[in-house]
Scaffold this active site. Structure first.
Site, PDB file in Angstrom:
ATOM      1  N   GLY A 228       1.219 -23.715 -58.767  1.00 44.72           N
ATOM      2  CA  GLY A 228      -0.142 -24.037 -58.379  1.00 44.72           C
ATOM      3  C   GLY A 228      -0.176 -25.408 -57.743  1.00 44.72           C
ATOM      4  N   LYS A 234      -0.836 -27.631 -64.687  1.00 43.59           N
ATOM      5  CA  LYS A 234       0.405 -26.970 -65.098  1.00 43.59           C
ATOM      6  C   LYS A 234       1.034 -27.702 -66.281  1.00 43.59           C
ATOM      7  CE  LYS A 234       2.024 -27.501 -60.966  1.00 43.59           C
ATOM      8  NZ  LYS A 234       0.796 -28.010 -60.329  1.00 43.59           N
ATOM      9  N   HIS A 449     -19.919 -39.314 -32.745  1.00 41.10           N
ATOM     10  CA  HIS A 449     -18.840 -38.438 -33.206  1.00 41.10           C
ATOM     11  C   HIS A 449     -19.296 -37.627 -34.422  1.00 41.10           C
ATOM     12  CE1 HIS A 449     -14.441 -37.579 -34.008  1.00 41.10           C
ATOM     13  NE2 HIS A 449     -14.969 -37.353 -35.206  1.00 41.10           N
ATOM     14  N   GLU A 450     -19.818 -38.310 -35.396  1.00 40.93           N
ATOM     15  CA  GLU A 450     -20.247 -37.609 -36.613  1.00 40.93           C
ATOM     16  C   GLU A 450     -21.430 -36.681 -36.324  1.00 40.93           C
ATOM     17  OE1 GLU A 450     -18.351 -37.522 -39.101  1.00 40.93           O
ATOM     18  OE2 GLU A 450     -17.078 -39.195 -38.508  1.00 40.93           O
TER      19      GLU A 450
HETATM   20  P1  ADP Z   1      -0.174 -30.532 -62.628  1.00 35.11           P
HETATM   21  O1  ADP Z   1       0.927 -30.633 -63.604  1.00 35.11           O
HETATM   22  O2  ADP Z   1      -0.590 -29.130 -62.335  1.00 35.11           O
HETATM   23  O3  ADP Z   1       0.022 -31.301 -61.372  1.00 35.11           O
HETATM   24  P2  ADP Z   1      -1.628 -31.798 -64.723  1.00 35.11           P
HETATM   25  O4  ADP Z   1      -1.439 -30.781 -65.766  1.00 35.11           O
HETATM   26  O5  ADP Z   1      -0.779 -32.990 -64.824  1.00 35.11           O
HETATM   27  O6  ADP Z   1      -1.473 -31.162 -63.282  1.00 35.11           O
HETATM   28  O7  ADP Z   1      -3.146 -32.194 -64.685  1.00 35.11           O
HETATM   29  C1  ADP Z   1      -3.572 -33.514 -64.528  1.00 35.11           C
HETATM   30  C2  ADP Z   1      -4.803 -33.768 -65.360  1.00 35.11           C
HETATM   31  O8  ADP Z   1      -5.914 -33.064 -64.860  1.00 35.11           O
HETATM   32  C3  ADP Z   1      -4.627 -33.291 -66.772  1.00 35.11           C
HETATM   33  O9  ADP Z   1      -4.116 -34.289 -67.579  1.00 35.11           O
HETATM   34  C4  ADP Z   1      -6.044 -32.937 -67.199  1.00 35.11           C
HETATM   35  O10 ADP Z   1      -6.674 -34.049 -67.757  1.00 35.11           O
HETATM   36  C5  ADP Z   1      -6.725 -32.581 -65.906  1.00 35.11           C
HETATM   37  N1  ADP Z   1      -6.828 -31.123 -65.796  1.00 35.11           N
HETATM   38  C6  ADP Z   1      -6.232 -30.353 -64.867  1.00 35.11           C
HETATM   39  N2  ADP Z   1      -6.553 -29.060 -65.040  1.00 35.11           N
HETATM   40  C7  ADP Z   1      -7.353 -28.999 -66.120  1.00 35.11           C
HETATM   41  C8  ADP Z   1      -8.008 -27.931 -66.819  1.00 35.11           C
HETATM   42  N3  ADP Z   1      -7.905 -26.662 -66.434  1.00 35.11           N
HETATM   43  N4  ADP Z   1      -8.739 -28.244 -67.907  1.00 35.11           N
HETATM   44  C9  ADP Z   1      -8.873 -29.513 -68.302  1.00 35.11           C
HETATM   45  N5  ADP Z   1      -8.272 -30.566 -67.705  1.00 35.11           N
HETATM   46  C10 ADP Z   1      -7.530 -30.318 -66.609  1.00 35.11           C
HETATM   47 ZN    ZN Z   2     -14.266 -36.220 -36.828  1.00 37.33          ZN
END
Ligand code: ADP
Ligand code: ZN
Ligand code: MG
Length: 628
Positions: A228, A234, A449-450
């Protein structure tokens, strides 16, 4: 058959190396200071160099002459103090001392004590030598010092190279082990992602009672790959699984494998699998597996030999599981496209769990989770905020809430209100507001532009509705036109995509109409428009001339060189047609936009004027200006 498991035989690697007490610099300074003090104390009480040395007979003579007030008997040594004013001048000694020493004769002198008593000399006794404990400490101090220094240095070294092991533990797996109860997170802390959670629950259930599944002839996946975009949770999900699972959970990041000496990555993989198998049923989690799992033979990413060895070791280990070993490997990546195909073969990471960007319901849930500890004002409408944050990842939403809390703190308010949340949202989308000085002439170009983007977005039937337009510079952008889709798009229609290209071209086209030339400000717009057109033609079969064919261009692989050449699976001739078709599509859309803006020049002018005056216009203001 009795199950035979040696007590305490399970491998356990604590998260941090065991603390050795007293090994910081501060402690070493203390050791030195205390030993110096003890040495001083001991030496002043035994030292003779400070005192004037006299003969025994002379000592007795002085006692008889009442010139001595005090003696200290220390074995055969006597240390005495002269009465004030009675210090004898000594010819050969320049230093006049108030104390003296002398040595008792080898045979006991029965006269001495009565003599001293008779002349009222104070008598004191001291042990012959420093007490045994002091001596023991004195003897140990240099050793303690060196041992402390050794541990200190070795810890410094191993901290840099490895979290586990000591000075010699480089090849130990650095996986952190979570036992049940050590991880506080649970699936309740993860919002949305219901499918992914269900998949992972299934795995936990299997690990709890592998027999039940085996009797049914079910083959349990060896490896599960979480894929993802960044920030979709993740790592969070894996950590929550560690909290949910009843089994030991080994966690390591792909980049940690490849950190140091050549060959160590592979050894670490082996160690980690050995540990996990010993404590099976168990889960191994490899985060960011793309850092080791990139397609082999690409020669990219530096130190590829090391990486390939590590990857091969992972593959070997996964193949080496026997049927009764209940070890499941969980891995996460946001670049599944670069993974080595060998990793994705059956028997390895054959179960794929896709984590999408959160939809509105999930965004609301994430906002709720992350604002649990934030005092929210009464006017806060998280539901509205959730619908205004299309395309935000979980990490973005967390960041938004945090930015709002920081802003509130800076303004010394006690509650986070809706305005602040919206400001934080803008900051996350567009970057921090910049305070640079822009000349009036430049401002005018930016305003047109905007306005061009905005007028086109208002007039094209399939474009996403406008949210606001601003010429306040933020992050890298000099201005911004924001559109917010009413619903998430899961499937994109050709008409929608064309209109999106149209909106992107609107800015540049307006500049050309009004000023007769274009500026460099449209770089990002053009990049996005081109990429979209490219995708429409090569992936989505949206070119009549090429027909319903998908082409694999090299662009998924951001690296150049060998891989790029491999990735292109069409002829030079087709490449030419693709390029032509992309250009044709973008030019067609541009023509439409030119016509549209020429026909609505009054609206364009009105919007630009209003923007120059107010700098930011909301949705309703734009609607008014464009429609009347
Ligand atoms: P990835 O590993 O997919 O890049 P992370 O798991 O490190 O992402 O997510 C970063 C932060 O974003 C997490 O620590 C959490 O606080 C927040 N977060 C991301 N997805 C969720 C979710 N589904 N529910 C709650 N918090 C989330
Ligand atoms: Zn533009
Ligand atoms: Mg992560």
């Amino acid at each position: 058959m009795a199950e035979n498991k040696p007590a305490g035989g399970e491998p356990k690697r604590p998260e941090t190396p065991p603390e050795l007490p007293g090994l910081g610099w501060r402690y070493i300074v203390w050791v030195i200071a205390i030993s110096a003090f003890m040495y001083y104390y001991w030496s002043t009480t035994t030292d003779s160099g400070l005192h004037q040395s006299i003969a025994y007979s002379e000592f007795k003579a002085r006692v008889r002459a009442d010139a001595v007030t005090k003696v200290t008997l220390q074995g055969e040594r006597v240390i005495g103090t002269y009465r004030a004013g009675a210090v004898p001048a000594q010819g050969n000694q320049t230093r006049s001392s108030t104390t003296f020493t002398t040595t008792l004769p080898p045979v006991n002198d029965p006269e001495l004590i009565p003599l001293l008593e008779q002349h009222h000399v104070e008598i004191d006794n001291k042990p012959t030598e420093a007490p045994w404990w002091l001596q023991a400490i004195m003897a140990l101090i240099p050793w303690l010092f060196f041992i402390a220094l050794f541990f200190f240095i070795s810890r410094r070294v191993s901290e840099r190279f490895a979290q586990g092991g000591g000075l010699f533990g480089f090849s130990k797996s650095k996986a952190r082990l979570y036992r049940k109860g050590t991880m506080q997170l649970s699936f309740d802390d993860v919002a949305g992602l219901d499918n992914a959670k269900a998949d992972l629950r299934e795995i936990t259930a299997y690990l709890k009672s592998p027999e039940r599944y085996r009797k049914l002839g079910a083959k349990i996946p060896r490896g599960i790959l979480l894929m993802g975009p960044p920030g979709t949770g993740k790592t969070l999900l894996a950590r929550a699984m560690a909290g949910e699972a009843d089994v030991p959970f080994f966690s390591i990041s792909g980049s940690e494998f490849v950190e140091m000496f050549v060959g160590v990555g592979a050894a670490r993989v082996r160690d980690m699998f050995i540990d996990a198998k010993k404590s099976a049923p168990a889960i191994i989690f490899i985060d960011e597996i793309d850092s080791v799992g990139r397609a082999r033979g690409t020669g990219l990413g530096g130190g590829h030999d090391e990486r390939e060895q590590t990857l091969n070791q992972i593959l070997n280990e996964m193949d080496g599981f026997s049927a009764h070993e209940a070890v499941v490997v969980l891995a996460a990546t946001n670049r599944p496209d670069v993974l080595d195909p060998a990793l994705l073969r059956p028997g390895r990471f054959d179960r794929k769990v896709v984590l999408d960007l959160p939809d509105k319901k999930a965004r609301l849930a994430i906002l709720k989770i992350h604002s649990r500890e934030v005092p929210l004002a009464a006017d806060v409408d998280l539901e509205r905020l959730a619908s205004l944050t299309v395309g935000f990842s979980g990490a973005d939403l967390e960041n938004l809430v945090n930015e709002a809390a920081l802003l509130t703190g800076r303004e010394e308010k006690s509650q986070v209100d809706m305005n602040t949340l919206m400001a934080a949202r803008d900051k996350v989308v567009l970057g921090a507001r910049r305070e640079n000085v822009i000349s009036e002439a430049e401002k005018k170009v930016i305003a047109y532009h905007e306005s061009g983007h905005a007028v086109v977005a208002s007039l094209l039937p399939h474009a996403d509705p406008l949210d606001k337009v601003t010429i306040i510079p933020r992050g890298r952008a000099l201005g911004a036109t924001e559109q917010i889709p009413e619903e998430e798009h899961y499937n994109l229609q050709q008409s929608y995509l064309r209109d999106r290209i149209g909106v992107l071209l609107g800015g540049r086209t307006a500049e050309r109409l009004v000023f007769g030339e274009v500026s460099s400000g449209a770089e990002d717009d053009l990049k996005q428009a081109t990429r979209l057109a490219q995708h429409m033609i090569t992936h989505w079969g949206m070119s009549e001339r090429l027909g319903p064919v998908a082409f694999r261009r090299g662009e998924e692989h951001i690296f150049l060189g060998r891989e790029m050449a491999q990735a292109r699976d069409f002829s030079e001739h087709t490449a030419q047609i693709i390029d032509d078709e992309i250009r044709k599509l973008v030019k067609e859309v541009e023509q439409e936009v030119i016509q549209l803006l020429t026909a609505h020049r009054t609206q364009l002018d009105a919007l630009a004027t209003a923007l120059l005056e107010k700098e930011t216009l909301g949705a309703s203001e734009i609607r008014q200006l464009v429609s009347g």
